[in-house]
Motif scaffolding. Structure first.
Motif, PDB file in Angstrom:
ATOM      1  N   LEU A  66       0.833  -1.204   0.000  1.00  0.00           N
ATOM      2  CA  LEU A  66       0.000   0.000   0.000  1.00  0.00           C
ATOM      3  C   LEU A  66       0.869   1.256   0.000  1.00  0.00           C
ATOM      4  O   LEU A  66       0.615   2.203  -0.758  1.00  0.00           O
ATOM      5  N   LEU A  67       1.885   1.293   0.847  1.00  0.00           N
ATOM      6  CA  LEU A  67       2.759   2.468   0.915  1.00  0.00           C
ATOM      7  C   LEU A  67       3.451   2.718  -0.417  1.00  0.00           C
ATOM      8  O   LEU A  67       3.554   3.861  -0.873  1.00  0.00           O
ATOM      9  N   ARG A  68       3.921   1.651  -1.058  1.00  0.00           N
ATOM     10  CA  ARG A  68       4.604   1.811  -2.357  1.00  0.00           C
ATOM     11  C   ARG A  68       3.624   2.271  -3.427  1.00  0.00           C
ATOM     12  O   ARG A  68       3.929   3.172  -4.218  1.00  0.00           O
ATOM     13  N   LEU A  69       2.451   1.689  -3.449  1.00  0.00           N
ATOM     14  CA  LEU A  69       1.453   2.091  -4.441  1.00  0.00           C
ATOM     15  C   LEU A  69       0.995   3.521  -4.216  1.00  0.00           C
ATOM     16  O   LEU A  69       0.731   4.250  -5.170  1.00  0.00           O
ATOM     17  N   ARG A  70       0.893   3.920  -2.945  1.00  0.00           N
ATOM     18  CA  ARG A  70       0.489   5.294  -2.664  1.00  0.00           C
ATOM     19  C   ARG A  70       1.511   6.268  -3.232  1.00  0.00           C
ATOM     20  O   ARG A  70       1.155   7.336  -3.733  1.00  0.00           O
ATOM     21  N   GLY A  71       2.796   5.892  -3.183  1.00  0.00           N
ATOM     22  CA  GLY A  71       3.819   6.741  -3.771  1.00  0.00           C
ATOM     23  C   GLY A  71       3.771   6.768  -5.292  1.00  0.00           C
ATOM     24  O   GLY A  71       4.000   7.807  -5.910  1.00  0.00           O
ATOM     25  N   LEU A  72       3.466   5.618  -5.892  1.00  0.00           N
ATOM     26  CA  LEU A  72       3.406   5.531  -7.350  1.00  0.00           C
ATOM     27  C   LEU A  72       2.150   6.168  -7.918  1.00  0.00           C
ATOM     28  O   LEU A  72       2.175   6.741  -9.014  1.00  0.00           O
ATOM     29  N   CYS A  73       1.052   6.052  -7.195  1.00  0.00           N
ATOM     30  CA  CYS A  73      -0.254   6.569  -7.658  1.00  0.00           C
ATOM     31  C   CYS A  73      -0.867   7.437  -6.558  1.00  0.00           C
ATOM     32  O   CYS A  73      -1.827   7.027  -5.901  1.00  0.00           O
ATOM     33  N   PRO A  74      -0.311   8.612  -6.315  1.00  0.00           N
ATOM     34  CA  PRO A  74      -0.730   9.410  -5.157  1.00  0.00           C
ATOM     35  C   PRO A  74      -2.184   9.848  -5.175  1.00  0.00           C
ATOM     36  O   PRO A  74      -2.756  10.110  -4.117  1.00  0.00           O
ATOM     37  N   LYS A  75      -2.789   9.932  -6.348  1.00  0.00           N
ATOM     38  CA  LYS A  75      -4.168  10.422  -6.438  1.00  0.00           C
ATOM     39  C   LYS A  75      -5.189   9.310  -6.672  1.00  0.00           C
ATOM     40  O   LYS A  75      -6.390   9.574  -6.712  1.00  0.00           O
ATOM     41  N   THR A  76      -4.727   8.086  -6.829  1.00  0.00           N
ATOM     42  CA  THR A  76      -5.640   6.977  -7.131  1.00  0.00           C
ATOM     43  C   THR A  76      -6.185   6.362  -5.851  1.00  0.00           C
ATOM     44  O   THR A  76      -5.414   5.997  -4.971  1.00  0.00           O
ATOM     45  N   PRO A  77      -7.502   6.232  -5.722  1.00  0.00           N
ATOM     46  CA  PRO A  77      -8.052   5.555  -4.540  1.00  0.00           C
ATOM     47  C   PRO A  77      -7.571   4.108  -4.478  1.00  0.00           C
ATOM     48  O   PRO A  77      -7.550   3.410  -5.498  1.00  0.00           O
ATOM     49  N   ILE A  78      -7.179   3.681  -3.281  1.00  0.00           N
ATOM     50  CA  ILE A  78      -6.741   2.306  -3.061  1.00  0.00           C
ATOM     51  C   ILE A  78      -7.671   1.656  -2.055  1.00  0.00           C
ATOM     52  O   ILE A  78      -7.887   2.189  -0.962  1.00  0.00           O
ATOM     53  N   VAL A  79      -8.221   0.511  -2.428  1.00  0.00           N
ATOM     54  CA  VAL A  79      -9.146  -0.228  -1.575  1.00  0.00           C
ATOM     55  C   VAL A  79      -8.455  -1.512  -1.122  1.00  0.00           C
ATOM     56  O   VAL A  79      -7.923  -2.261  -1.943  1.00  0.00           O
ATOM     57  N   LEU A  80      -8.465  -1.752   0.182  1.00  0.00           N
ATOM     58  CA  LEU A  80      -7.869  -2.958   0.731  1.00  0.00           C
ATOM     59  C   LEU A  80      -8.913  -4.061   0.832  1.00  0.00           C
ATOM     60  O   LEU A  80     -10.052  -3.811   1.225  1.00  0.00           O
ATOM     61  N   LEU A  81      -8.505  -5.273   0.486  1.00  0.00           N
ATOM     62  CA  LEU A  81      -9.370  -6.443   0.570  1.00  0.00           C
ATOM     63  C   LEU A  81      -8.706  -7.456   1.493  1.00  0.00           C
ATOM     64  O   LEU A  81      -7.508  -7.707   1.376  1.00  0.00           O
ATOM     65  N   SER A  82      -9.474  -8.013   2.418  1.00  0.00           N
ATOM     66  CA  SER A  82      -8.863  -8.970   3.339  1.00  0.00           C
ATOM     67  C   SER A  82      -9.913  -9.867   3.969  1.00  0.00           C
ATOM     68  O   SER A  82     -11.052  -9.443   4.191  1.00  0.00           O
ATOM     69  N   ALA A  83      -9.492 -11.101   4.265  1.00  0.00           N
ATOM     70  CA  ALA A  83     -10.342 -11.997   5.042  1.00  0.00           C
ATOM     71  C   ALA A  83     -10.175 -11.720   6.533  1.00  0.00           C
ATOM     72  O   ALA A  83     -10.956 -12.196   7.353  1.00  0.00           O
TER      73      ALA A  83
END
Length: 207
Positions: A66-83
């Motif tokens: 998540l931290l790496r993706l936030r840096g690569l795509c700072p404006k893109t919403p990121i949704v976490l999926l987990s059991a």
């Protein structure tokens, strides 16, 4: 819309695609089964509209991804999926920049509604997994500006002494604010206050 699905189970990715295909408009899907592959795609594709990230991926924890993706795509919403619906995991994910946390146990209807909310600019967390009871959006209005600043630092695990130093206050004054915050949010301790701060979007108010 362009979606990046990061999930190592092909069957679950197929289910996600099916749900997303029901949303209005034309859609393009990028799929990865590891974080490293997702990073490569994110470097090339600069116009991703939504990222869905499984937290249990091989090779790297989802929160690190998540931290790496936030840096690569700072404006893109990121949704976490987990059991895993552990409250601390949800809070940690939201603190690190996720716009939503959707349990894999969610019904298709709940997941679709959550994704629509996030795409519209909102955030989604399973409230029953974060706090007992559902917080009202008006709860934050009962806090003063100073109390919101104190709450934001509580959410970052600051002690009363550290809060006093950060905000230029006396420790006893911080204690008074903390007591008022717990009362206003109807919680019993600092941990629950921090969780509710994440739900209400108050965890960054201290700047």
């Amino acid at each position: 819309m362009k979606f990046l699905l990061i999930e190592d189970h092909a069957l679950y990715r197929r289910g996600l695609r099916f749900l997303l295909e029901q949303l209005p408009g034309e859609h393009q899907f990028l799929e990865s089964d590891t974080c490293e592959d997702a990073f490569s795609k994110a470097l090339v594709e600069q116009d991703i509209d939504l990222i869905l990230l499984d937290l249990a991926l091989p090779g790297m924890t989802g929160l690190d991804g998540l931290l790496r993706l936030r840096g690569l795509c700072p404006k893109t919403p990121i949704v976490l999926l987990s059991a895993n619906e552990n409250a601390r995991l949800i809070v940690d994910g939201m603190r690190r920049g996720a716009q939503g946390f959707i349990p894999k146990s969610s019904s298709p209807e709940v997941m679709t509604a959550a994704l629509q909310l996030i795409l519209a600019g909102g955030t989604y967390v399973p409230l029953e997994g974060v706090m007992p009871g559902t917080p009202s959006p008006n709860e934050s209005r009962s806090l003063t500006k100073r109390q919101r600043e104190v709450l934001a630092l509580i959410a970052q695990d600051y002690s009363n002494k550290e809060i006093a130093t950060q905000l230029g206050m006396r420790v006893n004054t911080v204690r008074v604010h903390v007591a008022a915050i717990l009362d206003a949010l109807n919680v019993d301790n600092r941990v629950d206050a921090a969780r509710k701060a994440a739900v209400l979007g108050l965890e960054s108010d201290a700047g």
